[in-house]
Motif scaffolding. Structure first.
Motif, PDB file in Angstrom:
ATOM      1  N   LYS A 210     -14.455  37.758  60.853  1.00 14.51           N
ATOM      2  CA  LYS A 210     -13.451  38.810  60.907  1.00 14.51           C
ATOM      3  C   LYS A 210     -12.421  38.606  59.807  1.00 14.51           C
ATOM      4  O   LYS A 210     -12.044  37.481  59.522  1.00 14.51           O
ATOM      5  N   SER A 211     -11.967  39.696  59.188  1.00 11.36           N
ATOM      6  CA  SER A 211     -10.773  39.525  58.355  1.00 11.36           C
ATOM      7  C   SER A 211      -9.754  40.556  58.802  1.00 11.36           C
ATOM      8  O   SER A 211     -10.111  41.689  59.130  1.00 11.36           O
ATOM      9  N   TRP A 212      -8.507  40.127  58.853  1.00 14.78           N
ATOM     10  CA  TRP A 212      -7.434  40.998  59.341  1.00 14.78           C
ATOM     11  C   TRP A 212      -6.843  41.754  58.169  1.00 14.78           C
ATOM     12  O   TRP A 212      -6.722  41.243  57.063  1.00 14.78           O
ATOM     13  N   LYS A 213      -6.446  42.967  58.466  1.00  7.09           N
ATOM     14  CA  LYS A 213      -5.898  43.847  57.430  1.00  7.09           C
ATOM     15  C   LYS A 213      -4.499  43.371  57.022  1.00  7.09           C
ATOM     16  O   LYS A 213      -4.170  43.263  55.854  1.00  7.09           O
ATOM     17  N   LYS A 214      -3.678  43.086  58.062  1.00 11.03           N
ATOM     18  CA  LYS A 214      -2.284  42.721  57.783  1.00 11.03           C
ATOM     19  C   LYS A 214      -1.810  41.708  58.817  1.00 11.03           C
ATOM     20  O   LYS A 214      -1.923  41.953  60.020  1.00 11.03           O
ATOM     21  N   VAL A 215      -1.281  40.593  58.330  1.00 16.32           N
ATOM     22  CA  VAL A 215      -0.893  39.483  59.209  1.00 16.32           C
ATOM     23  C   VAL A 215       0.608  39.250  59.092  1.00 16.32           C
ATOM     24  O   VAL A 215       1.142  39.111  57.981  1.00 16.32           O
ATOM     25  N   ILE A 216       1.291  39.214  60.238  1.00 13.78           N
ATOM     26  CA  ILE A 216       2.728  38.872  60.269  1.00 13.78           C
ATOM     27  C   ILE A 216       2.829  37.414  60.715  1.00 13.78           C
ATOM     28  O   ILE A 216       2.303  37.044  61.767  1.00 13.78           O
ATOM     29  N   ILE A 217       3.517  36.583  59.923  1.00 14.33           N
ATOM     30  CA  ILE A 217       3.710  35.174  60.317  1.00 14.33           C
ATOM     31  C   ILE A 217       5.202  34.905  60.461  1.00 14.33           C
ATOM     32  O   ILE A 217       5.961  34.997  59.491  1.00 14.33           O
ATOM     33  N   PHE A 218       5.632  34.591  61.694  1.00 13.01           N
ATOM     34  CA  PHE A 218       7.008  34.149  61.924  1.00 13.01           C
ATOM     35  C   PHE A 218       7.069  32.669  61.570  1.00 13.01           C
ATOM     36  O   PHE A 218       6.421  31.848  62.222  1.00 13.01           O
ATOM     37  N   VAL A 219       7.833  32.333  60.524  1.00 10.45           N
ATOM     38  CA  VAL A 219       7.819  30.956  60.022  1.00 10.45           C
ATOM     39  C   VAL A 219       8.950  30.144  60.644  1.00 10.45           C
ATOM     40  O   VAL A 219       9.857  30.690  61.273  1.00 10.45           O
ATOM     41  N   ASP A 220       8.882  28.823  60.436  1.00 12.47           N
ATOM     42  CA  ASP A 220       9.778  27.915  61.147  1.00 12.47           C
ATOM     43  C   ASP A 220      10.640  27.100  60.172  1.00 12.47           C
ATOM     44  O   ASP A 220      11.556  27.617  59.569  1.00 12.47           O
ATOM     45  N   ASN A 221      10.294  25.826  59.981  1.00 11.99           N
ATOM     46  CA  ASN A 221      11.171  24.918  59.240  1.00 11.99           C
ATOM     47  C   ASN A 221      11.004  24.998  57.725  1.00 11.99           C
ATOM     48  O   ASN A 221       9.973  25.427  57.214  1.00 11.99           O
ATOM     49  N   SER A 222      12.033  24.500  57.029  1.00 10.99           N
ATOM     50  CA  SER A 222      11.966  24.311  55.577  1.00 10.99           C
ATOM     51  C   SER A 222      11.042  23.144  55.254  1.00 10.99           C
ATOM     52  O   SER A 222      10.488  22.507  56.140  1.00 10.99           O
ATOM     53  N   GLY A 223      10.949  22.839  53.972  1.00 15.37           N
ATOM     54  CA  GLY A 223      10.244  21.632  53.535  1.00 15.37           C
ATOM     55  C   GLY A 223       8.745  21.707  53.754  1.00 15.37           C
ATOM     56  O   GLY A 223       8.110  22.735  53.503  1.00 15.37           O
ATOM     57  N   ALA A 224       8.178  20.602  54.236  1.00 15.36           N
ATOM     58  CA  ALA A 224       6.724  20.498  54.389  1.00 15.36           C
ATOM     59  C   ALA A 224       6.162  21.590  55.294  1.00 15.36           C
ATOM     60  O   ALA A 224       5.046  22.067  55.081  1.00 15.36           O
ATOM     61  N   ASP A 225       6.914  22.013  56.285  1.00 19.60           N
ATOM     62  CA  ASP A 225       6.419  22.998  57.249  1.00 19.60           C
ATOM     63  C   ASP A 225       6.016  24.294  56.547  1.00 19.60           C
ATOM     64  O   ASP A 225       4.863  24.717  56.595  1.00 19.60           O
ATOM     65  N   ILE A 226       6.971  24.914  55.853  1.00 22.03           N
ATOM     66  CA  ILE A 226       6.672  26.182  55.192  1.00 22.03           C
ATOM     67  C   ILE A 226       5.802  25.968  53.948  1.00 22.03           C
ATOM     68  O   ILE A 226       4.850  26.709  53.708  1.00 22.03           O
ATOM     69  N   SER A 302      14.680  42.751  62.941  1.00 18.84           N
ATOM     70  CA  SER A 302      15.235  43.690  61.963  1.00 18.84           C
ATOM     71  C   SER A 302      14.367  44.949  61.884  1.00 18.84           C
ATOM     72  O   SER A 302      13.163  44.915  62.132  1.00 18.84           O
ATOM     73  N   GLN A 303      15.008  46.046  61.485  1.00 19.21           N
ATOM     74  CA  GLN A 303      14.272  47.306  61.314  1.00 19.21           C
ATOM     75  C   GLN A 303      13.236  47.170  60.195  1.00 19.21           C
ATOM     76  O   GLN A 303      12.148  47.743  60.270  1.00 19.21           O
ATOM     77  N   GLU A 304      13.579  46.380  59.181  1.00 19.88           N
ATOM     78  CA  GLU A 304      12.648  46.144  58.057  1.00 19.88           C
ATOM     79  C   GLU A 304      11.354  45.505  58.570  1.00 19.88           C
ATOM     80  O   GLU A 304      10.251  45.949  58.246  1.00 19.88           O
ATOM     81  N   LEU A 305      11.507  44.466  59.402  1.00 23.35           N
ATOM     82  CA  LEU A 305      10.316  43.785  59.922  1.00 23.35           C
ATOM     83  C   LEU A 305       9.521  44.716  60.845  1.00 23.35           C
ATOM     84  O   LEU A 305       8.290  44.752  60.785  1.00 23.35           O
ATOM     85  N   ALA A 306      10.231  45.453  61.696  1.00 26.69           N
ATOM     86  CA  ALA A 306       9.550  46.380  62.624  1.00 26.69           C
ATOM     87  C   ALA A 306       8.714  47.389  61.837  1.00 26.69           C
ATOM     88  O   ALA A 306       7.567  47.681  62.195  1.00 26.69           O
ATOM     89  N   TYR A 307       9.269  47.895  60.741  1.00 27.77           N
ATOM     90  CA  TYR A 307       8.547  48.857  59.911  1.00 27.77           C
ATOM     91  C   TYR A 307       7.298  48.216  59.295  1.00 27.77           C
ATOM     92  O   TYR A 307       6.204  48.780  59.332  1.00 27.77           O
ATOM     93  N   LEU A 308       7.468  47.006  58.731  1.00 27.36           N
ATOM     94  CA  LEU A 308       6.333  46.324  58.089  1.00 27.36           C
ATOM     95  C   LEU A 308       5.248  45.948  59.093  1.00 27.36           C
ATOM     96  O   LEU A 308       4.065  45.886  58.758  1.00 27.36           O
ATOM     97  N   ALA A 309       5.656  45.683  60.345  1.00 25.56           N
ATOM     98  CA  ALA A 309       4.701  45.202  61.352  1.00 25.56           C
ATOM     99  C   ALA A 309       3.950  46.332  62.044  1.00 25.56           C
ATOM    100  O   ALA A 309       2.943  46.080  62.718  1.00 25.56           O
ATOM    101  N   SER A 310       4.406  47.555  61.882  1.00 33.36           N
ATOM    102  CA  SER A 310       3.856  48.644  62.705  1.00 33.36           C
ATOM    103  C   SER A 310       2.339  48.807  62.564  1.00 33.36           C
ATOM    104  O   SER A 310       1.664  49.210  63.499  1.00 33.36           O
ATOM    105  N   ASP A 311       1.785  48.464  61.394  1.00 33.46           N
ATOM    106  CA  ASP A 311       0.332  48.632  61.227  1.00 33.46           C
ATOM    107  C   ASP A 311      -0.394  47.285  61.085  1.00 33.46           C
ATOM    108  O   ASP A 311      -1.527  47.224  60.618  1.00 33.46           O
TER     109      ASP A 311
END
Length: 368
Positions: A210-226, A302-311
């Motif tokens: 499977k490949s996904w069309k659009k993926v939203i990733i909520f990220v966490d820490n700075s440094g090695a994590d991201i 945010s409204q920006e994220l909601a818009y980007l995530a809608s599809d």
């Protein structure tokens, strides 16, 4: 101090949201509990936040952007400690009863009232610089794995290893101040599978088909994590043809990466052609999530994220704050993955796992 524009519901939450969604994973109390008396769970979580005060105070004392930082750091410790004591006497004080969102919000409020807007800035900058210098090596090691399933598992292990860099955990803040973190050693030293929640094999089977069309990733820490965990994984998704949106906090909170910091990190990592180690990032977007805490309530983005995530057709919540302490049981209209390391004994106990155990919870929504 909230997001400048109005916050809205994340559009991919299963509806009706009121019936299906509760942000906090661990219930601190039940309707039958006495509203004026703290529950044993509330007390143990209030104590956990109380025990983190010294490490926050220490960071605040050495904040060069705040005048008279030592005195103000002492005030922070006193004020936040008093609030926690109040909640133990009366759980309904300070906007309670408490949950992990309220306990985080109250801590941030006290810090910000005293002028501390980013007490982890110095350590974030240092860790980002260190991780940026290692990025090429980590990506090359991954790319050298020819078997797709093994490469995916290595990328996932990289996310867990990076996620150890969390200065919101008192134990880890101590370990970190002693010897820093070796990313590659951490990859090798994860607790053995099966993890406390382990859907990796199911996910691997999907990944190959499977490949996904659009993926939203909520990220966490700075440094090695991201940089060494999430970005190599996001790059692999881009190679698979997905569009990837990285959603980062609007305002600083502990050592979580912020939207402006992430924009800067990407600009340092990409080459003149706009590639991340040979992969085009024309399909990589960075979004401001509207959040200002290390946990997240998905009815307030945010409204920006909601818009980007809608599809979007895949949502990933990474890290203990966003993917385990909040949103572990969140249901979405599309495929979802909650991935993070268990860094508080209280969370390990709730899940029936070990400290530093891993959560890899993949839910597939069957397409009609």
């Amino acid at each position: 101090m909230e997001s400048a524009s109005e916050l809205v519901e994340f559009p991919l939450l299963q509806t009706p949201i009121e019936a299906n969604y509760r942000a906090c994973t661990i219930p601190y109390r039940f309707p039958s509990d006495n509203p004026r008396k703290p529950t044993p769970t509330e007390i143990s979580w209030i104590d956990l936040f109380y025990n983190s005060i010294p490490s926050f105070k220490k960071r605040a004392e050495s904040d060069p952007s705040v005048s008279d930082a030592a005195t103000k750091a002492e005030k922070f410790a006193q004020r936040y400690g008093d609030i926690l004591e109040d909640l133990k006497k009366d759980p309904e004080s300070h906007g309670g009863p408490p949950d992990c969102i309220l306990l985080c919000r109250l801590r941030e409020q006290v810090l910000r009232e005293l002028g501390f807007t980013d007490i982890f800035k110095k350590v974030k900058d240092e860790e980002n610089a260190k991780a940026i210098s290692l990025f090429g090596d980590v990506v090359r090691l991954n790319d050298a794995i020819e078997d797709e399933g093994k490469r995916l598992e290595n990328l996932v292990r990289g996310i867990f290893a990076g996620n150890i860099f969390d200065l919101g955990s008192a134990q880890l803040a101590e370990v970190f101040s002693k010897d820093g973190m070796s990313f590659l050693a951490s990859c090798q030293n994860l607790v053995p599978r099966p993890w406390v929640i382990d859907d990796l094999d199911k996910f691997k089977a999907k990944w190959s088909k499977k490949s996904w069309k659009k993926v939203i990733i909520f990220v966490d820490n700075s440094g090695a994590d991201i940089i060494l965990g999430i970005l190599p994984f996001a790059r692999e998704l881009l190679r698979h043809g997905s569009q990837v949106v990285l959603a980062a906090n609007e305002l600083p909170s502990i050592n979580d990466v912020t939207y402006p910091e992430l924009v800067e990190i990407i600009s340092k990592l990409k080459d003149e052609e706009g590639h991340l180690m040979g992969v085009s990032i024309s399909n990589l977007l960075i979004a401001n999530s509207g959040n200002d805490l290390p946990v997240i309530d998905l009815t307030r983005v945010s409204q920006e994220l909601a818009y980007l995530a809608s599809d979007a057709d895949f949502v990933i919540l990474e890290g203990m704050g966003r993917g385990i302490e909040t949103n572990l049981y969140a249901q979405f209209k599309c495929d979802s993955l909650k991935i993070g390391m268990v860094k508080h004994p209280e969370v390990a106990q709730f899940l029936g796992g070990r400290l530093y155990d891993c959560v890899f919870k993949y839910n597939e929504v069957s397409s009609l």
